[in-house]
Enzyme design. Structure first.
Site, short mmCIF file in Angstrom:
data_model
loop_
_atom_site.label_atom_id
_atom_site.label_comp_id
_atom_site.label_asym_id
_atom_site.label_seq_id
_atom_site.Cartn_x
_atom_site.Cartn_y
_atom_site.Cartn_z
N GLU A 1 0.26 -1.07 -2.31
CA GLU A 1 -0.95 -0.79 -2.99
C GLU A 1 -0.57 -0.21 -4.27
O GLU A 1 -1.34 -0.39 -5.68
CB GLU A 1 -1.91 0.08 -2.10
CG GLU A 1 -2.67 -0.59 -0.96
CD GLU A 1 -3.30 0.23 -0.08
OE1 GLU A 1 -2.79 1.15 0.43
OE2 GLU A 1 -4.58 0.00 0.07
N GLU B 1 -1.77 -2.02 7.85
CA GLU B 1 -2.61 -0.86 8.32
C GLU B 1 -3.39 -1.30 9.57
O GLU B 1 -3.62 -0.54 10.43
CB GLU B 1 -3.67 -0.68 7.16
CG GLU B 1 -3.09 0.22 6.15
CD GLU B 1 -2.37 -0.41 5.17
OE1 GLU B 1 -2.02 -1.73 5.25
OE2 GLU B 1 -1.96 0.36 3.88
#
Ligand code: NAI
Length: 700
Positions: free
Chosen positions: A105, A125
């Protein structure tokens, strides 16, 4: 500081340095923003490179800060990414080895990305019951296209950089470096190349569309729902990526955040995060330092080539470690060898194992009838009959023949490891290695620590367990160790439930609905009801005050041992494993109730689940009090990897915490009032009472 700042001519290089994988903990985040500020302030700097030292670009969040205030303290990851994106000078991410989660990210927030071949790229995640929470679901679809990004986000699986670089129209990588070694140099050169270009490209400004939006997302949602069953996160991944195609970037970010925060609070995500930590914690033994020197294990011997000996041997062969199996008779060796062959051959047939690998593994296996052939083994594992007299003979022989420093292990499931150690003059070298059946398949390995077991022996077997891909959990010496000692209470409850009015199928159905892979009666039929029978016979002599239902004994008196005899708690058809409810068993149970003068009552599924699961919890608490397990999470790992406890509930101790220990105690007090149950057993363990008084849980 956990990032270094260096200026190479007109390019500033920020190198994250937070071993082992440059987790984005608070200090690392601070160091990145400090570096960015320095670079903005230095007129000589025209461009910035962000990269990672050592084994990774970045593996994402720093797991050591999980759940602590540091994890979200400013600058949080969103702030760091926004500082990067808003930098007035171009920022180039130089990716290698690992770029995952928050690490990816961060890279997506940079203006440019250059990647080394072989980089593992992922947003994992979902494996913790979450979605990416720092823009991953908004930026990855813009960079890679909706379908490829969605696959990555829903699966959490890593994809190699060189594969992603071939995705048509991809904007994830502006350039591939020619090798990991030249990445640093190529990144600086690339930064110089783009230093003067304006406007600065931002992933957030890229379009995000799917040509068949609605239909595609409906299809994806249905697929994911079917596969994710008890886990809410994968479907939320679809929702988030769909939002990326429908909402403005900033609105999408708010939406992602909301989903992320909601998932954080779900029991499923809490369970998965607990397991993630528990798995790592299990390999650490409180009083055994991590740098304890280990003994070298180059050769293994296994005594007994039966059910367990064969499976145990396969673990080592699979890991490339030579094994010698010893038996008393040639026929037994031949049988053991044939079973191993058959196992491997079925893997070859299914295409799971290549022929040459199979031959290689069999080539590592030798057999013997003579202890002298074992003398240079570094580890020997005994898996002979479960009788102290037999074990004594074996360990006396091992003591005489094995070289000094060899580790002598027993696979006993019920016998006293200290007593076994006392048959040798080297009790410090003796340890229990309790494998589960089938030993070549089951993940769990209980490492039984004897009173005198040396620390380096423990350190060695824990490391070896990792090598053979087992989840090792340390248990002290007691009857049944962690797992079987607890399951005894669970089985007792299952028996009482039958006496009081439940049927085997009702009990199995209720606990399977709760999420267990198999209920206690189907499990008994699979494992063989005679095994429990033998254990109960021994225990009723050792502990005559232990109360239990007699139905299981009656079943065994009918020779209904389970699948192997074609009948057990259920009936079985020749060659099939489907459990068919048995009229005969129902009648047997009813007759037994009559003998006891019990009027059957209707028992709710809720009561069944609570009595089975909380019996594990109470015994687990005693196990903790006695120091048999060193932490509650170890007990959870035993149940998750060895007993089919539902993963999304995090193990019995974690589940008790989620229910609330106060409520668990209330339920136990209710069960104490039940005249058919064991009131003494249901006295809440002192540890539970203490935790309730302090408002705490097992797994804090
Ligand atoms: P098994 O009966 O299948 O195999 C035992 C083997 O040991 C036989 O092949 C026998 O010929 C051999 N043997 C007996 N005495 C011997 C001696 N003095 N020297 C050399 N070989 C000898 O038994 P299984 O099921 O493999 O159990 C072995 C051990 O593993 C027991 O201690 C048992 O409690 C334990 N265990 C069994 C589990 C299971 O599910 N079957 C699970 C975990 C542990």
């Amino acid at each position: 500081m956990t990032a270094e700042y260096k200026v190479q001519g007109d390019v500033a290089v920020i190198t994250m340095n937070n071993p082992p994988v440059n987790g984005l903990g608070l200090a690392t985040r601070q160091a990145i923003t400090a570096g960015l500020e320095k670079a903005q302030a230095d007129a000589a700097v025209k461009a910035i490179v962000i990269t990672g030292a050592g084994k990774a670009f970045s593996g994402g969040a720093d797991i050591r800060e999980f759940g602590s205030p540091k994890a979200i303290a400013e600058p949080n990851l969103l702030s760091v990414i926004s500082a990067v994106e808003n930098s007035s000078k171009p920022v180039v991410a130089a990716l290698h080895s690992i770029a995952m989660g928050g690490g990816l990210e961060l890279a997506l927030g940079c203006h440019y990305r250059i990647a080394a071949p072989g980089t593992n790229v992922a947003l994992p995640e979902v494996k913790l019951g979450l979605i990416p929470g720092a823009g991953g679901t908004m930026r990855l679809p813009r960079a890679l296209g909706v379908e490829v990004a969605l696959n990555m986000i829903v699966s959490g699986e890593p994809v190699k950089s060189e594969i992603l670089a071939q995705v048509p129209g991809q904007k994830l990588f502006d350039k591939m470096a020619s090798s990991p070694e030249s990445l640093a140099e190529e990144a600086v050169a690339f930064a110089r190349e783009v230093a003067g270009k304006r406007p600065l490209p931002r992933v957030r400004d890229l379009p995000c569309k799917h040509p068949m939006g609605d239909a595609f997302f409906q299809f994806a949602r249905n697929m994911v729902k079917g596969m994710a069953k008890n886990f809410p996160a994968p479907v939320k991944c679809v929702d988030a990526v769909e939002a990326a195609t429908q909402k403005k970037f900033d609105d999408g970010m708010v939406f992602e955040r909301e989903l992320f925060m909601n998932l954080m609070l779900t029991p499923e995500s809490r369970a998965l995060r607990h397991i993630f930590m528990a798995e790592r914690a299990a390999s650490k033994i409180p009083d055994v330092a991590e740098d304890t020197p280990k003994r070298e294990i180059r050769k293994v011997a296994v005594i007994g080539a039966g059910t367990m000996g064969g499976g145990i041997s396969m673990n080592f062969l699979n890991a490339g470690i030579p094994v010698t199996m010893l038996e008393m008779k040639q026929e037994a060796l031949d049988r053991g060898l044939a079973t191993i062959r058959k196992n491997y051959e079925s893997q070859v047939k299914k295409g799971k194992l290549k022929q040459d690998k199979y031959e290689q593994r069999m080539g590592l296996l030798s057999t013997s009838l003579n202890y002298a052939d074992l003398k240079d083994a570094d580890l020997v594992i005994e898996a002979v009959f479960e009788e102290m007299g037999v074990k004594q003979k074996v360990f006396e022989a091992l003591d005489k023949t094995m070289k000094p420093g060899a580790i002598l292990a027993s696979n006993t499931s019920t016998l006293d490891v200290d007593k076994i150690a006392s048959f040798t003059k080297r009790p410090q070298d003796v340890v229990g290695l309790h494998f589960f059946s089938p030993a070549n398949v089951m993940k769990l390995l209980e490492v039984v620590r004897g009173e005198k077991t040396a620390k380096d022996v423990l350190a060695t077997v824990m490391a070896l367990a990792k090598k053979i891909k087992k989840t090792a959990v340390v248990s002290g010496v007691c009857d049944g160790f962690i797992g079987n000692r607890m399951i005894e209470q669970y089985s007792r409850q299952a028996g009482f439930l039958l006496d009081e009015g439940a049927t085997p199928q009702q009990v199995d159905r209720a606990i399977e609905k709760f999420g267990f892979a198999m209920g206690p009666f189907r499990m008994g039929d699979l494992a063989g009801n005679d095994i429990g029978w033998a254990i109960r016979k021994r225990r009723s002599q050792e502990r005559p005050d232990m109360k239990y239902s007699k139905t299981a004994d009656k079943l065994c008196q009918l020779n209904r041992f389970g699948q192997k005899t074609g009948a057990g708690w259920y009936d079985y058809q020749e060659g099939k494993r489907d459990a068919i409810p048995s009229k005969l068993v129902d009648d047997m149970i009813a007759a037994h109730r009559k003998e006891l003068g019990i009027e059957p009552r209707k028992i709710s599924d809720e009561e069944i689940v609570q009595r089975l699961v909380f019996s594990l919890v109470n015994e687990g608490a005693h196990i903790l009090e006695e120091g048999i397990a060193s932490k509650a999470s170890d007990i959870d790992m035993v149940y998750l990897t060895g007993y089919g406890f539902p993963v999304y509930r995090g193990g019995p101790m974690m589940y008790a915490d989620q229910v609330g220990l106060f409520n668990v105690v209330q339920a136990m007090k209710r069960f104490q009032q039940n005249p058919r149950d064991d009131a003494k057993f249901w006295e809440p363990a002192p540890l539970i009472q203490k935790l309730v008084a302090e408002g705490k849980g097992f797994t804090a």
